[in-house]
Design a protein around this motif. Structure first.
Motif, mmCIF file in Angstrom:
data_model
loop_
_atom_site.group_PDB
_atom_site.id
_atom_site.type_symbol
_atom_site.label_atom_id
_atom_site.label_comp_id
_atom_site.label_asym_id
_atom_site.label_seq_id
_atom_site.Cartn_x
_atom_site.Cartn_y
_atom_site.Cartn_z
ATOM 1 N N SER A 21 29.203 -54.077 47.849
ATOM 2 C CA SER A 21 27.769 -53.876 47.638
ATOM 3 C C SER A 21 27.306 -52.630 48.379
ATOM 4 C CB SER A 21 26.981 -55.096 48.112
ATOM 5 O OG SER A 21 25.595 -54.883 47.932
ATOM 6 N N PHE A 22 26.870 -51.637 47.604
ATOM 7 C CA PHE A 22 26.295 -50.414 48.166
ATOM 8 C C PHE A 22 24.963 -50.158 47.455
ATOM 9 C CE2 PHE A 22 30.855 -50.000 48.805
ATOM 10 C CZ PHE A 22 30.927 -49.625 50.137
ATOM 11 N N PRO A 23 23.948 -50.921 47.772
ATOM 12 C CA PRO A 23 22.691 -50.869 47.010
ATOM 13 C C PRO A 23 21.930 -49.561 47.141
ATOM 14 C CG PRO A 23 22.442 -52.243 48.965
ATOM 15 C CD PRO A 23 23.896 -51.933 48.851
ATOM 16 N N LYS A 24 22.193 -48.763 48.207
ATOM 17 C CA LYS A 24 21.452 -47.515 48.399
ATOM 18 C C LYS A 24 22.314 -46.272 48.201
ATOM 19 C CE LYS A 24 18.016 -49.388 51.633
ATOM 20 N NZ LYS A 24 17.394 -49.232 52.981
ATOM 21 N N LEU A 25 23.574 -46.452 47.826
ATOM 22 C CA LEU A 25 24.480 -45.302 47.705
ATOM 23 C C LEU A 25 24.084 -44.419 46.525
ATOM 24 C CD1 LEU A 25 27.039 -44.162 49.098
ATOM 25 C CD2 LEU A 25 28.363 -45.229 47.265
ATOM 26 N N LYS A 26 23.820 -43.136 46.818
ATOM 27 C CA LYS A 26 23.430 -42.175 45.785
ATOM 28 C C LYS A 26 24.502 -41.121 45.526
ATOM 29 C CE LYS A 26 18.397 -42.471 46.329
ATOM 30 N NZ LYS A 26 17.151 -41.681 46.533
ATOM 31 N N ILE A 27 25.318 -40.816 46.540
ATOM 32 C CA ILE A 27 26.318 -39.753 46.416
ATOM 33 C C ILE A 27 27.682 -40.301 46.820
ATOM 34 C CG2 ILE A 27 27.013 -37.459 47.188
ATOM 35 C CD1 ILE A 27 24.089 -36.871 47.815
ATOM 36 N N LEU A 28 28.660 -40.196 45.920
ATOM 37 C CA LEU A 28 30.017 -40.671 46.173
ATOM 38 C C LEU A 28 31.000 -39.546 45.845
ATOM 39 C CD1 LEU A 28 32.021 -42.935 46.855
ATOM 40 C CD2 LEU A 28 31.902 -43.651 44.446
ATOM 41 N N ARG A 29 31.744 -39.088 46.879
ATOM 42 C CA ARG A 29 32.722 -38.017 46.708
ATOM 43 C C ARG A 29 34.079 -38.500 47.204
ATOM 44 N NH1 ARG A 29 28.609 -33.887 49.714
ATOM 45 N NH2 ARG A 29 27.081 -33.670 48.020
ATOM 46 N N LEU A 30 35.061 -38.510 46.321
ATOM 47 C CA LEU A 30 36.384 -39.031 46.640
ATOM 48 C C LEU A 30 37.444 -38.007 46.254
ATOM 49 C CD1 LEU A 30 35.859 -42.606 45.140
ATOM 50 C CD2 LEU A 30 35.539 -41.918 47.521
ATOM 51 N N LYS A 31 38.388 -37.767 47.180
ATOM 52 C CA LYS A 31 39.443 -36.790 46.912
ATOM 53 C C LYS A 31 40.794 -37.348 47.352
ATOM 54 C CE LYS A 31 40.906 -32.023 47.783
ATOM 55 N NZ LYS A 31 40.591 -30.735 48.454
ATOM 56 N N LEU A 32 41.780 -37.250 46.434
ATOM 57 C CA LEU A 32 43.167 -37.625 46.707
ATOM 58 C C LEU A 32 43.300 -39.079 47.157
ATOM 59 C CD1 LEU A 32 44.465 -34.350 48.391
ATOM 60 C CD2 LEU A 32 45.278 -35.316 46.243
ATOM 61 N N LEU A 33 42.634 -39.965 46.443
ATOM 62 C CA LEU A 33 42.765 -41.397 46.671
ATOM 63 C C LEU A 33 43.433 -42.045 45.464
ATOM 64 C CD1 LEU A 33 39.284 -42.129 48.250
ATOM 65 C CD2 LEU A 33 41.462 -42.360 49.395
ATOM 66 N N ILE A 34 44.075 -43.169 45.679
ATOM 67 C CA ILE A 34 44.779 -43.890 44.626
ATOM 68 C C ILE A 34 44.033 -45.186 44.342
ATOM 69 C CG2 ILE A 34 46.945 -44.975 43.931
ATOM 70 C CD1 ILE A 34 48.377 -43.114 45.902
ATOM 71 N N PHE A 35 43.691 -45.412 43.055
ATOM 72 C CA PHE A 35 42.967 -46.610 42.664
ATOM 73 C C PHE A 35 43.811 -47.424 41.688
ATOM 74 C CE2 PHE A 35 39.762 -43.481 43.798
ATOM 75 C CZ PHE A 35 38.927 -44.219 44.623
ATOM 76 N N VAL A 36 43.976 -48.707 41.987
ATOM 77 C CA VAL A 36 44.737 -49.613 41.123
ATOM 78 C C VAL A 36 43.904 -50.864 40.882
ATOM 79 C CG1 VAL A 36 46.981 -48.752 41.899
ATOM 80 C CG2 VAL A 36 45.898 -50.624 43.142
ATOM 81 N N ASN A 37 44.281 -51.574 39.809
ATOM 82 C CA ASN A 37 43.665 -52.877 39.507
ATOM 83 C C ASN A 37 42.146 -52.802 39.397
ATOM 84 O OD1 ASN A 37 46.262 -54.016 39.680
ATOM 85 N ND2 ASN A 37 46.040 -54.324 41.891
ATOM 86 N N GLU A 38 41.675 -51.764 38.714
ATOM 87 C CA GLU A 38 40.240 -51.603 38.431
ATOM 88 C C GLU A 38 39.384 -51.528 39.694
ATOM 89 O OE1 GLU A 38 39.053 -54.657 35.747
ATOM 90 O OE2 GLU A 38 40.162 -53.799 34.066
ATOM 91 N N THR A 39 40.001 -51.055 40.787
ATOM 92 C CA THR A 39 39.257 -50.922 42.037
ATOM 93 C C THR A 39 38.092 -49.952 41.892
ATOM 94 O OG1 THR A 39 41.303 -51.318 43.270
ATOM 95 C CG2 THR A 39 39.462 -50.379 44.480
#
Length: 459
Positions: free
Chosen positions: A190-208
């Protein structure tokens, strides 16, 4: 001499004292002091406590903790040496001290650069403390020195991270892809106030990633750079305004984007298996580049699915091979008329001359005539609002001159064409002079100005 020295010492001792003897620094309001310190790295901000006795306490309540670029130049030279380990150890102690002495429980911004020399348990403790301090902006950059490093703060799996009601900006940046980069968050997110999300060189599996994004209801900016997303990309965000996807390995995935209020999109990828896209009626700027495999007509059709959704853009950045794709699927440049809002077109170079209908390259210094030009266009029917075109990384090859000639010939409403020389051309002044003379010979619309710039002159 004695009197002069004493007088000089008194002046220095009372440098912070006003006309009536008050301490000017100590009398500054807390809000103003915090504002001044917000422009400094935390290491510098904490050292200001020597300026005034009162500042000693104020510096312990600053709301912006910035621990980026904390290394000295000497420390970065010695790779895994004693000096670097010592500096890292001293820095960890410094962070411990700052957080221990910090008097406020509402930290506004926290940024930290670290590597695998850090103690994981201490890093996790810092992050936990920050997440429980109502932090609004959180940035973490992790540089893994070893390819087989297993350093990874485990706090990302905890509830204190997964449920953060105060966070408005999250920036996570790894410097290398390893198994340690797998992003596994708790089931409850739950991130109800998150407006900016920046992700670099991360691995996502299982619909994370999909679960993560879906629990950010007011997300306005999303940037994914060199991430690995095995489950595909699904973005359904009515509030999203800015989207950037770069080199995330989506060639075998379906990309679904539903963002009716999107203002800017940057998509630089291998073509995905398929696009499922809603329209972008509010789009202002689009920057699109595909890594195409030669002769793959299916990939071409996938690209066209995206291209057709960009017609509302005012500023379009596109690479030359994309024009070749449009030609191969029988979309001629006359279809650019649908881009009724377009005022600026930026072409990425180097160019494939076949993208512009030229079937031969001449080695002469004269501009050759375009042969078999089946991309004819009445200048009076070109996009009516397109006023400027910019070519970047221009090498001065004949095929690039053909491209400039093409746009000057068929885009009758142009007012400005800007050509920015590549790094190598910027160093060759003789070739620049020759090209300038060639550019003057190309016919152009009556009110059009052609600017030729070196890379150093490009704003």
């Amino acid at each position: 001499m004695v009197l002069k020295k004493k007088k000089k010492r008194n002046i220095l001792d009372n440098s912070n004292v006003g006309v009536r003897g008050e301490d000017k620094l100590s009398n500054l309001p807390d809000a103003l002091i915090h504002h001044i310190l917000s422009f400094l790295p935390t290491k510098c901000a904490m050292s200001t406590c020597i300026l005034s006795k009162r500042w000693k306490h104020v510096s312990n309540s600053i709301q912006i903790l910035d621990f980026r670029k904390w290394r000295t130049q000497k420390g970065t030279i010695v790779f895994f040496g004693k000096e670097e380990k010592l500096e890292t150890w001293c820095f960890m102690n410094f962070v411990d001290t700052v957080l221990f002495l910090h008097q406020r429980r509402d930290i506004q911004k926290f940024y930290l650069d670290l590597d695998e020399l850090f103690d994981e348990s201490r890093v996790n403790k810092w992050i936990s403390t920050i997440m429980n301090s109502k932090v609004e902006e959180f940035g973490l950059s992790i540089k893994l020195l070893s390819f087989y490093s297993e350093f990874r703060p485990s706090i990302f799996c905890s509830d204190s991270f997964s449920i953060c009601h105060s966070l408005t900006l999250l920036d996570l940046n790894f410097h290398r892809i390893t198994d340690a980069n797998k992003f596994n968050i708790a089931n409850t997110v739950s991130f109800p106030k998150l407006k900016i999300l920046r992700l670099k060189l991360l691995i996502f599996v299982n619909e994370t990633l999909t679960r993560f994004i879906s629990n950010c209801p007011i997300l306005e900016e999303l940037s994914l750079t060199q991430c690995r997303i095995s489950e595909g990309l699904c973005i359904v965000k009515p509030a999203l305004k800015h989207l950037s996807v770069t080199d995330c390995g989506l060639s075998k995935s379906t990309v679904k984007i539903s963002a009716p209020n999107l203002l800017t999109i940057s998509f630089k990828e291998c073509p995905p298996a398929d696009f499922v896209l809603d329209s972008f009626p509010s789009l202002v700027e689009a920057d699109v580049g595909f890594y195409m495999h030669k002769g793959d007509k299916y990939q071409n059709r996938v690209f066209v699915k995206l291209f057709e959704k960009l017609s509302s853009a005012k500023l379009l950045k596109i690479y030359a091979n994309s024009f070749k794709v449009l030609r191969e699927v029988d979309i001629l440049l006359t279809d650019l008329i649908a881009f009724n809002n377009l005022i600026h077109l930026e072409i990425g170079l180097p160019l494939d001359y076949k993208s512009f209908g030229t079937d031969s390259i001449s080695t002469s210094t004269e501009i050759p005539s375009v042969q078999n030009d089946d991309w004819s266009l009445d200048p009076n029917c070109s996009p009516p609002h397109l006023k400027s075109i910019k070519f970047k990384k221009f090498d001065g090859e004949q095929k690039e001159l053909n491209a400039v000639r093409f746009f000057l010939k068929y885009f009758g409403f142009l007012e400005t064409v800007t050509i920015v020389a590549s790094e190598s051309l910027s160093k060759d002044h003789k070739k620049q002079l020759t090209l300038a003379k060639l550019l003057l010979k190309i016919p152009r619309p009556a009110n059009c100005v052609v600017n030729f710039l070196s890379i150093s002159e490009d704003p």
